[in-house]
Design an enzyme around this catalytic site. Sequence first.
Site, PDB file in Angstrom:
ATOM      1  N   SER A 197       0.813  -1.220   0.000  1.00 24.76           N
ATOM      2  CA  SER A 197       0.000   0.000   0.000  1.00 24.76           C
ATOM      3  C   SER A 197       0.843   1.265   0.000  1.00 24.76           C
ATOM      4  O   SER A 197       0.314   2.361  -0.216  1.00 24.76           O
ATOM      5  CB  SER A 197      -0.940   0.001   1.211  1.00 24.76           C
ATOM      6  OG  SER A 197      -0.209  -0.012   2.429  1.00 24.76           O
ATOM      7  N   HIS A 198       2.161   1.146   0.254  1.00 22.22           N
ATOM      8  CA  HIS A 198       3.014   2.332   0.266  1.00 22.22           C
ATOM      9  C   HIS A 198       4.207   2.205  -0.680  1.00 22.22           C
ATOM     10  O   HIS A 198       5.159   2.981  -0.588  1.00 22.22           O
ATOM     11  CB  HIS A 198       3.507   2.614   1.685  1.00 22.22           C
ATOM     12  CG  HIS A 198       2.421   3.131   2.571  1.00 22.22           C
ATOM     13  ND1 HIS A 198       1.573   2.284   3.249  1.00 22.22           N
ATOM     14  CD2 HIS A 198       2.026   4.384   2.867  1.00 22.22           C
ATOM     15  CE1 HIS A 198       0.703   3.010   3.942  1.00 22.22           C
ATOM     16  NE2 HIS A 198       0.958   4.280   3.728  1.00 22.22           N
ATOM     17  N   ARG A 221       1.704   3.775  -4.955  1.00 26.21           N
ATOM     18  CA  ARG A 221       1.586   5.223  -4.783  1.00 26.21           C
ATOM     19  C   ARG A 221       2.142   6.018  -5.969  1.00 26.21           C
ATOM     20  O   ARG A 221       1.904   7.223  -6.073  1.00 26.21           O
ATOM     21  CB  ARG A 221       2.349   5.646  -3.523  1.00 26.21           C
ATOM     22  CG  ARG A 221       1.856   5.014  -2.243  1.00 26.21           C
ATOM     23  CD  ARG A 221       0.588   5.636  -1.764  1.00 26.21           C
ATOM     24  NE  ARG A 221       0.148   5.101  -0.483  1.00 26.21           N
ATOM     25  CZ  ARG A 221      -0.888   5.552   0.201  1.00 26.21           C
ATOM     26  NH1 ARG A 221      -1.581   6.564  -0.261  1.00 26.21           N
ATOM     27  NH2 ARG A 221      -1.242   5.001   1.350  1.00 26.21           N
ATOM     28  N   GLU A 237      -5.084   0.485   2.284  1.00 30.69           N
ATOM     29  CA  GLU A 237      -5.611  -0.879   2.322  1.00 30.69           C
ATOM     30  C   GLU A 237      -7.050  -0.919   1.808  1.00 30.69           C
ATOM     31  O   GLU A 237      -7.454  -1.884   1.151  1.00 30.69           O
ATOM     32  CB  GLU A 237      -5.538  -1.416   3.752  1.00 30.69           C
ATOM     33  CG  GLU A 237      -4.106  -1.612   4.252  1.00 30.69           C
ATOM     34  CD  GLU A 237      -4.057  -2.038   5.705  1.00 30.69           C
ATOM     35  OE1 GLU A 237      -5.088  -1.903   6.401  1.00 30.69           O
ATOM     36  OE2 GLU A 237      -2.993  -2.508   6.131  1.00 30.69           O
ATOM     37  N   LYS A 297     -11.613   6.950  21.355  1.00 39.72           N
ATOM     38  CA  LYS A 297     -10.187   6.883  21.688  1.00 39.72           C
ATOM     39  C   LYS A 297      -9.325   7.139  20.453  1.00 39.72           C
ATOM     40  O   LYS A 297      -8.375   7.924  20.492  1.00 39.72           O
ATOM     41  CB  LYS A 297      -9.864   5.526  22.318  1.00 39.72           C
ATOM     42  CG  LYS A 297     -10.543   5.305  23.659  1.00 39.72           C
ATOM     43  CD  LYS A 297     -10.204   3.952  24.265  1.00 39.72           C
ATOM     44  CE  LYS A 297     -10.910   3.770  25.602  1.00 39.72           C
ATOM     45  NZ  LYS A 297     -10.609   2.451  26.221  1.00 39.72           N
ATOM     46  N   ARG A 300       3.790 -11.717  18.718  1.00 39.26           N
ATOM     47  CA  ARG A 300       4.975 -11.376  17.934  1.00 39.26           C
ATOM     48  C   ARG A 300       5.158  -9.871  18.047  1.00 39.26           C
ATOM     49  O   ARG A 300       4.173  -9.123  18.173  1.00 39.26           O
ATOM     50  CB  ARG A 300       4.841 -11.801  16.473  1.00 39.26           C
ATOM     51  CG  ARG A 300       3.702 -11.157  15.719  1.00 39.26           C
ATOM     52  CD  ARG A 300       3.690 -11.598  14.258  1.00 39.26           C
ATOM     53  NE  ARG A 300       2.520 -11.096  13.552  1.00 39.26           N
ATOM     54  CZ  ARG A 300       2.431  -9.887  13.010  1.00 39.26           C
ATOM     55  NH1 ARG A 300       3.449  -9.044  13.094  1.00 39.26           N
ATOM     56  NH2 ARG A 300       1.339  -9.495  12.386  1.00 39.26           N
ATOM     57  N   LEU A 301       6.371  -9.427  18.009  1.00 37.26           N
ATOM     58  CA  LEU A 301       6.641  -8.004  18.125  1.00 37.26           C
ATOM     59  C   LEU A 301       6.230  -7.276  16.848  1.00 37.26           C
ATOM     60  O   LEU A 301       6.313  -7.840  15.747  1.00 37.26           O
ATOM     61  CB  LEU A 301       8.129  -7.763  18.390  1.00 37.26           C
ATOM     62  CG  LEU A 301       8.636  -8.191  19.766  1.00 37.26           C
ATOM     63  CD1 LEU A 301      10.159  -8.107  19.821  1.00 37.26           C
ATOM     64  CD2 LEU A 301       8.017  -7.317  20.865  1.00 37.26           C
ATOM     65  N   SER A 314       6.378  -5.320  13.545  1.00 40.48           N
ATOM     66  CA  SER A 314       7.356  -5.287  12.457  1.00 40.48           C
ATOM     67  C   SER A 314       8.045  -6.626  12.217  1.00 40.48           C
ATOM     68  O   SER A 314       8.788  -6.762  11.246  1.00 40.48           O
ATOM     69  CB  SER A 314       8.434  -4.207  12.668  1.00 40.48           C
ATOM     70  OG  SER A 314       7.858  -2.921  12.615  1.00 40.48           O
ATOM     71  N   ARG A 342       7.417  -7.901   8.780  1.00 39.91           N
ATOM     72  CA  ARG A 342       8.125  -7.122   7.762  1.00 39.91           C
ATOM     73  C   ARG A 342       9.595  -7.514   7.682  1.00 39.91           C
ATOM     74  O   ARG A 342      10.157  -7.615   6.587  1.00 39.91           O
ATOM     75  CB  ARG A 342       8.020  -5.627   8.065  1.00 39.91           C
ATOM     76  CG  ARG A 342       6.662  -5.013   7.810  1.00 39.91           C
ATOM     77  CD  ARG A 342       6.721  -3.485   7.731  1.00 39.91           C
ATOM     78  NE  ARG A 342       7.240  -2.852   8.936  1.00 39.91           N
ATOM     79  CZ  ARG A 342       8.470  -2.434   9.091  1.00 39.91           C
ATOM     80  NH1 ARG A 342       9.358  -2.589   8.113  1.00 39.91           N
ATOM     81  NH2 ARG A 342       8.853  -1.846  10.216  1.00 39.91           N
TER      82      ARG A 342
END
Length: 335
Positions: A47-48, A52, A188, A230, A303-304, A306, A309
């Site tokens: 998406s980036h 673009r 997205e 929020k 999972r952390l 990123s 990625r």
Amino acid sequence: MADTVTLSLEEGFTLAVEAFLANGCDRRNAEAVARNMMRAEGDRCASHGLFRLPGYLASLRAGKINGKADPTVIDLAPGAVKVDGDGAMAPVAHEAGYEPLIEKARSQGIAALALTRIHHFSALWIEVERLTEAGLVGFAFTAYKPVVTPGGGTKALYGTNPMAFGWPRPGKDPVIFDQASSAKARGEIQIAARDGHEVPPGTGIGPDGEETTDPNLILKGAQLPFGGYKGANIAMMVELLVAGLIGEWFSFEAAEKDAEDGGPPRGGEFMMAIDPARFGDADGWAAHSETFFERFLGIPGTRLPSARRYGNRKETPSDGITIPTSLHEKIREMM
């Protein structure tokens, strides 16, 4: 004809650079944005990435974006610096501002960067990762045009107003999250519309103000903030940081003055960097933080941010990237 085209990262970079050069960019501007796009593609953040590119090219053709921009760095205070982007695509201004921000953060312990007169169309995680590579904690915020409603509202006021946070981990990949204030990133939703997929409930409303899972109706209506009030409050904070604080346009002002050519509007960005060695635990902050991450990862199913990625990043140099044939053809047609 195949539905997709596979390119190497180098081929994708060359394609983007040539397209920019053919539409009025000088090489400095073209390569800065192409590098940014390929960092996204390399992590399979479609998406980036090249998705673009047509929007940028349309804005260049319309004369909205300055393809030969020469950003100016302005020293504001010991802990504050500004980059006047000269109408640039944001990555060009970033490259002018990274080092001054990093130097000030190391000198003062904490520093901020205001970027004005830029056109932001990229992922924020790329920007904060540059700060974590320098051993700094990083934050980044930017706005857009009104596409997201305030909490309880039925009319858009905020941009998707993303925010990113990066935490350095010496010897390891940093922990980074990059998320919109909206329930789903606009890119997205655009990809879902392009590919004919529905989106999850709670993503947005149609022109009639009713919730829908049809991405085409949401693109004509409005997106919803994540978590109701929020998320809307965070979107408000971002508007104030990237417009009210640094003298740039709010999302509604950007829309009123935009050419509506499909590319990014003019706007601002606010970044902040913190040197963790300057806050009282210079020798222990990194090891202490690792105990937290170990406890986090010890919980089944976690999972952390990123992590996915980073896994993709190891594969794409050999596997290449895949884009729709229609996108490849559209880029070629615009060259």
